[in-house]
Design a protein around this motif. Structure first.
Motif, PDB file in Angstrom:
ATOM      1  N   UNK A  18       0.563   8.850  -5.794  1.00 25.84           N
ATOM      2  CA  UNK A  18       0.866  10.118  -6.457  1.00 25.84           C
ATOM      3  C   UNK A  18       2.091  10.827  -5.893  1.00 25.84           C
ATOM      4  N   UNK A  19       2.653  10.253  -4.828  1.00 23.83           N
ATOM      5  CA  UNK A  19       3.831  10.883  -4.216  1.00 23.83           C
ATOM      6  C   UNK A  19       5.105  10.407  -4.899  1.00 23.83           C
TER       7      UNK A  19
ATOM      8  N   UNK B 187       0.852  -1.184   0.000  1.00 23.02           N
ATOM      9  CA  UNK B 187       0.000   0.000   0.000  1.00 23.02           C
ATOM     10  C   UNK B 187       0.885   1.229   0.000  1.00 23.02           C
ATOM     11  N   UNK B 188       0.749   2.019  -1.044  1.00 28.46           N
ATOM     12  CA  UNK B 188       1.605   3.199  -1.144  1.00 28.46           C
ATOM     13  C   UNK B 188       0.780   4.390  -1.613  1.00 28.46           C
ATOM     14  N   UNK B 189       1.332   5.572  -1.396  1.00 25.91           N
ATOM     15  CA  UNK B 189       0.711   6.793  -1.917  1.00 25.91           C
ATOM     16  C   UNK B 189       1.117   6.946  -3.371  1.00 25.91           C
TER      17      UNK B 189
END
Ligand SMILES: Nc1ncnc2c1ncn2[C@@H]1O[C@H](COP(=O)(O)OP(=O)(O)OP(=O)(O)O)[C@@H](O)[C@H]1O
Ligand SMILES: [Mg+2]
Lengths: 257, 314
Positions: free
Chosen positions: B92-93, B88-90
């Motif tokens: 758009x970062x 699970x990652x951000x």
């Protein structure tokens, strides 16, 4: 890290949330300018020509506080609810839950950023309004006070909605079904004195009436209800939401299994 | 030295009523690599998530470096890093933004040099300005590891770090884990790859249905539970065991072409010469013979199936 307060953690969340806003800066600024201008063109020209003044204030100028409030409500709610819902949705919430950050600090970061953004947009609306209509602000300190309190209250409300929501539909539901109607019925674009007596009584059950009235008073010195009552209701809402949020964190409501 | 992590009588009952953990006791020493093995749904992730503050315990004690994980959550969590099982990652970062964010979130002062070192160690430095969504799955997992290391934790939880990871990354990961251990970091990992536990861990715990079946030094475990197996490759296929061989626990394999004899490695080789003599007396010809030490995998399968059977009986 200082033992008492994880200020770096709060700052990290705040900056992260603001970064999303700044990435879409043009959109964030241009949209309110255009919609505000449209309001003045449509309301000001179409309605304002028949109803030139409300309580000695030109109709165009009269609706400015209501416009700002409407934007504060919807902006605060959507910023904060999206801000906390998104990590729940993507799963990155694991990091927030495993970090040495307290509930208060988490709320400060998210609600602080959401309120900052909605206040910025409300300010843009105000600046745009100055270009179209003769706005004046008789009680600037009160005006700032109401601006800040309202932004915080509704950001907190958005935070609660974001934790409660289980889907993007639910996320949109509250603003669409509750907040927007209450705002339109709450005298954002008219004085509730203009309503028939029976409807006026009904309107007094709508908390938005008090928020808009107090805010408008800080501009033009005239209010539908006493400004002290407006302040009281605003603070009451804020405290009520703080209680709900602290209960949510204490029980891990929809955050932890 | 007191254990860095101490868990006692820990239970977890989810809202569904399912008891995911059923009285787990476990102590982890500072600086060790502990591997938790167990079948799907055994409760590995639940255990880790309770220690990390993601799931609330139903009852029991959990202390990290002497601090209760809830009452002393600030102290405890500052020392913990977690790489969760799910990616699970951000999206758009950028890589560097998300890793820098993690360090701040855990209350540590900015340290670009430390972040750079972590990213270089994980071969992420070249990609530091890329948006995470443009990275491959293996690279995203590296980002999650970098995030977990950003605040320089003393205890690192790796929940199936090598699931869906290619050989090269797996080797990198093992090297990273060894490097961290040299710096005194305690590592607790879960895995389905038994060779991984065998290769990496100092101590191994086996969990099944929410119960910790054992937690033992790897070497002791292998010795204590290690079985040896003798395999005879037969010249003629055998359909059933001759009565004369019934004294030995034998199994017929490979469609009758193999005879396997399992015995306890600690028993010496008492049974083997006698068996071979008897086989010769019966005129059973064999082409080849092999013995092997049972692997952790065999031990694991035996233990878990034994616990399932005993449960079925009760
Ligand atoms: N949020 C939840 N609500 C209800 N039950 C859950 C929840 N999370 C996990 N469980 C159940 O708890 C048990 C233990 O799950 P857990 O994820 O800890 O297992 P695991 O050992 O990590 O398995 P795996 O090897 O598949 O990752 C399972 O039966 C699972 O279905
Ligand atoms: Mg798991």
């Amino acid at each position: 890290m200082s033992q008492g307060f994880n200020h770096r953690g709060v700052w990290a969340i705040y900056r992260f949330e603001m970064a999303r806003f700044l990435r879409t800066l043009v959109q964030s600024v241009v949209t309110p300018v255009i919609t505000t201008s449209l309001y003045f063109v449509v309301f000001g020209a179409a309605i304002g020509s028949r109803m030139s003044e409300v309580g000695g204030v030109s109709y165009g100028a009269f609706i400015v506080p209501g416009l700002m409030m409407l934007s504060l409500f919807t902006g605060s709610i959507s910023n904060a609810s999206f801000g906390i819902y998104f990590p729940k949705f993507t799963g990155t919430i694991y990091e927030l839950l495993s970090a040495p950050i307290s509930a208060v600090e988490l709320v400060l970061g998210y609600v602080g950023a959401a309120a900052t953004k909605s206040i910025l947009v409300a300010t843009i609306i105000l600046v745009t309004a100055f270009c179209f209509v003769p706005v004046r602000i008789e009680h600037p300190v009160w005006m700032l006070g109401f601006l800040l309190l309202t932004a915080l209250t509704f950001s907190l409300f958005g935070f609660v909605v974001g934790i409660w929501a289980k889907s993007f539909e639910q996320l949109q539901l509250i603003p669409m079904l509750v907040v927007t109607p209450l705002t339109f019925l709450g005298g954002a674009f008219y004085s509730i004195d203009m309503l028939p007596a029976a409807w006026r009584t009904v309107a007094l059950f709508n908390p938005v009436v008090y928020l808009v009235s107090g805010f408008r008073w800080s501009f033009y010195g005239a209010a539908d209800v006493d400004v002290g009552v407006s302040l009281g209701i605003t603070l009451g809402l804020l405290i009520g939401l703080l209680v709900v949020v602290s209960w949510m964190f204490k029980t891990g409501y929809r955050l932890k299994q | 030295m007191p254990p860095i992590l101490s868990i006692s009588r820990l239970t977890k009952r989810y809202a569904s009523g399912l008891a995911a953990l059923d009285g787990v006791d476990l102590e982890i020493d500072k600086g060790e690599i502990f591997a938790l093995l167990g079948p799907n749904g055994a409760g590995k992730t639940t255990l880790i998530n309770i220690v990390c503050g993601i799931v609330t315990r139903t009852s029991g004690e959990v202390t990290l470096d002497g601090q209760d994980i809830e009452r002393g959550f600030r102290m405890a969590r500052t020392k913990i890093g977690l790489v969760p099982q799910e990616l699970t990652t951000d999206a758009f970062e950028t890589v560097i933004a998300t890793v820098t964010f993690s360090r701040g979130l855990f209350g540590r002062p900015p340290a670009p040099a430390i972040i750079e070192k972590i990213l270089r160690d994980l071969s992420l430095w070249e990609k530091r300005n890329d948006k995470i969504m443009t990275l491959s799955g293996g690279m995203k997992r590296r980002v999650m590891i970098a995030k977990a290391l950003a605040h320089e934790p003393e205890v690192l939880f790796l929940d199936e770090p090598t699931a869906g990871v290619d050989v090269a990354l797996r080797r990198d990961m093992w090297n990273l884990v060894r490097g961290l251990r040299e710096r005194g970091v305690t590592i607790i990992l879960t895995t389905h790859y038994i060779e991984e536990a065998q290769e990496m861990a100092d101590r191994i715990g086996i969990i099944s249905k929410g119960k910790l079946l054992l937690a033992e030094d790897k070497a002791t475990l292998m010795k204590k539970l290690g079985k040896r197996a003798l395999t005879l490759s037969l010249q003629e296929p055998m359909s059933e065991l001759p009565e004369a061989l019934s004294a030995w626990p034998l199994t017929i394999k490979s469609g009758g072409y193999e005879l396997e004899y399992t015995y306890d490695a600690n028993d010496g080789q008492a049974g083997v010469p006698a068996l071979l003599r008897r086989v010769a007396e019966l005129g059973i010809g064999f082409r080849d013979l092999a013995t092997r030490q049972s692997s952790l995998e065999d031990i694991f399968v035996n233990l878990v199936s034994a616990s399932t059977e005993s449960e079925a009986r009760t």
